[in-house]
Design an enzyme around this catalytic site. Structure first.
Site, mmCIF file in Angstrom:
data_model
loop_
_atom_site.group_PDB
_atom_site.id
_atom_site.type_symbol
_atom_site.label_atom_id
_atom_site.label_comp_id
_atom_site.label_asym_id
_atom_site.label_seq_id
_atom_site.Cartn_x
_atom_site.Cartn_y
_atom_site.Cartn_z
ATOM 1 N N ASP A 35 0.856 -1.189 0.000
ATOM 2 C CA ASP A 35 0.000 0.000 0.000
ATOM 3 C C ASP A 35 0.894 1.242 0.000
ATOM 4 O O ASP A 35 1.881 1.312 0.731
ATOM 5 C CB ASP A 35 -0.892 -0.017 1.255
ATOM 6 N N ILE A 36 0.506 2.223 -0.833
ATOM 7 C CA ILE A 36 1.321 3.433 -0.975
ATOM 8 C C ILE A 36 1.307 4.294 0.293
ATOM 9 O O ILE A 36 2.220 5.082 0.527
ATOM 10 C CB ILE A 36 0.850 4.240 -2.216
ATOM 11 N N ASN A 91 -12.499 -3.247 3.107
ATOM 12 C CA ASN A 91 -13.439 -2.128 3.201
ATOM 13 C C ASN A 91 -14.356 -2.206 1.982
ATOM 14 O O ASN A 91 -13.871 -2.201 0.852
ATOM 15 C CB ASN A 91 -12.679 -0.803 3.222
ATOM 16 N N GLY A 97 -15.454 2.881 4.291
ATOM 17 C CA GLY A 97 -14.123 3.440 4.064
ATOM 18 C C GLY A 97 -13.482 3.057 2.748
ATOM 19 O O GLY A 97 -12.309 3.362 2.521
ATOM 20 N N GLN A 98 -14.229 2.387 1.856
ATOM 21 C CA GLN A 98 -13.629 2.012 0.566
ATOM 22 C C GLN A 98 -13.403 3.254 -0.288
ATOM 23 O O GLN A 98 -14.315 4.084 -0.439
ATOM 24 C CB GLN A 98 -14.530 1.020 -0.192
ATOM 25 N N HIS A 104 -10.175 -5.497 -2.863
ATOM 26 C CA HIS A 104 -8.838 -5.706 -2.298
ATOM 27 C C HIS A 104 -8.938 -6.131 -0.847
ATOM 28 O O HIS A 104 -9.856 -5.751 -0.131
ATOM 29 C CB HIS A 104 -7.964 -4.460 -2.418
ATOM 30 N N HIS A 106 -6.855 -5.877 2.601
ATOM 31 C CA HIS A 106 -5.741 -5.229 3.305
ATOM 32 C C HIS A 106 -5.111 -6.247 4.254
ATOM 33 O O HIS A 106 -5.826 -6.907 5.022
ATOM 34 C CB HIS A 106 -6.237 -4.080 4.194
HETATM 35 P P1 5GP Z 1 -9.605 1.366 0.602
HETATM 36 O O1 5GP Z 1 -9.649 2.711 1.278
HETATM 37 O O2 5GP Z 1 -10.387 1.384 -0.702
HETATM 38 O O3 5GP Z 1 -9.977 0.237 1.486
HETATM 39 O O4 5GP Z 1 -8.088 1.104 0.274
HETATM 40 C C1 5GP Z 1 -7.450 1.576 -0.853
HETATM 41 C C2 5GP Z 1 -5.975 1.574 -0.534
HETATM 42 O O5 5GP Z 1 -5.277 1.763 -1.745
HETATM 43 C C3 5GP Z 1 -5.547 2.706 0.408
HETATM 44 O O6 5GP Z 1 -5.002 2.153 1.601
HETATM 45 C C4 5GP Z 1 -4.528 3.487 -0.406
HETATM 46 O O7 5GP Z 1 -3.431 3.945 0.344
HETATM 47 C C5 5GP Z 1 -4.108 2.499 -1.478
HETATM 48 N N1 5GP Z 1 -3.711 3.125 -2.720
HETATM 49 C C6 5GP Z 1 -4.379 4.118 -3.381
HETATM 50 N N2 5GP Z 1 -3.720 4.454 -4.497
HETATM 51 C C7 5GP Z 1 -2.627 3.655 -4.547
HETATM 52 C C8 5GP Z 1 -1.558 3.550 -5.484
HETATM 53 O O8 5GP Z 1 -1.465 4.257 -6.492
HETATM 54 N N3 5GP Z 1 -0.616 2.624 -5.217
HETATM 55 C C9 5GP Z 1 -0.661 1.830 -4.115
HETATM 56 N N4 5GP Z 1 0.316 0.966 -3.955
HETATM 57 N N5 5GP Z 1 -1.643 1.909 -3.208
HETATM 58 C C10 5GP Z 1 -2.623 2.819 -3.425
#
Ligand code: 5GP
Length: 141
Positions: A35-36, A91, A97-98, A104, A106
């Protein structure tokens, strides 16, 4: 190769290598990368190559495979980084929180000295848990 990218998110671009990522695992069905914006060091995302929106609509075979991959990676977080525990979280929908609408998982390794605090817990009024359990049970199919 791009035929399965039915929904264009940043994750489709990572799958197609238009956007770079620190990939830790890949096979025909799954891709996993760091994760970035990590909650803790080694925070990893496991995604299907075939697009689905989230936990609700992902097909059974993909889900099974992804969770097996997630377990392999979780074990590697233990042995490679010394994680003492892991939080496994999907999420699903904005209310949960998605932010990226490509399914995906986590994997957040836990080291015992990090700042992640999990959710506050409540309690039920008498009879409410039974009522809710009956409703949920009746809707499972
Ligand atoms: P969500 O909030 O949808 O559960 O998680 C999405 C995740 O994707 C977040 O934790 C966010 O940091 C990660 N993310 C978003 N954009 C990028 C990206 O360009 N590269 C990587 N490696 N992770 C990303």
């Amino acid at each position: 190769m791009l035929s399965y990218l039915r929904m264009d998110t940043i994750f489709s671009k990572i799958i197609s290598r238009e956007v770079s990522a620190d990939i830790v695992y890949e096979d025909d069905i799954a891709l996993a990368f760091l994760d970035i914006a990590p909650v803790t060091e080694g925070h990893t995302l496991v995604i299907p190559k075939k697009w689905s929106r989230n936990f609700f609509d992902t097909d059974e075979a993909t889900l099974q495979h992804l969770f097996l991959v997630a377990q392999k990676i979780a074990r590697s977080l233990q042995t490679s980084l010394g994680a003492k525990g892991v939080n496994v979280q999907c999420n699903s929908e904005p209310e949960a929180g998605q932010t990226v609408f490509h399914f995906h998982i986590h994997l957040i390794p836990r080291f015992g000295d990090d700042a992640l605090v999990l959710w506050p817990q409540g309690s039920y009024e008498k009879g409410r848990a039974t009522e809710l359990a009956q409703k949920i049970k009746a809707a499972i199919h």
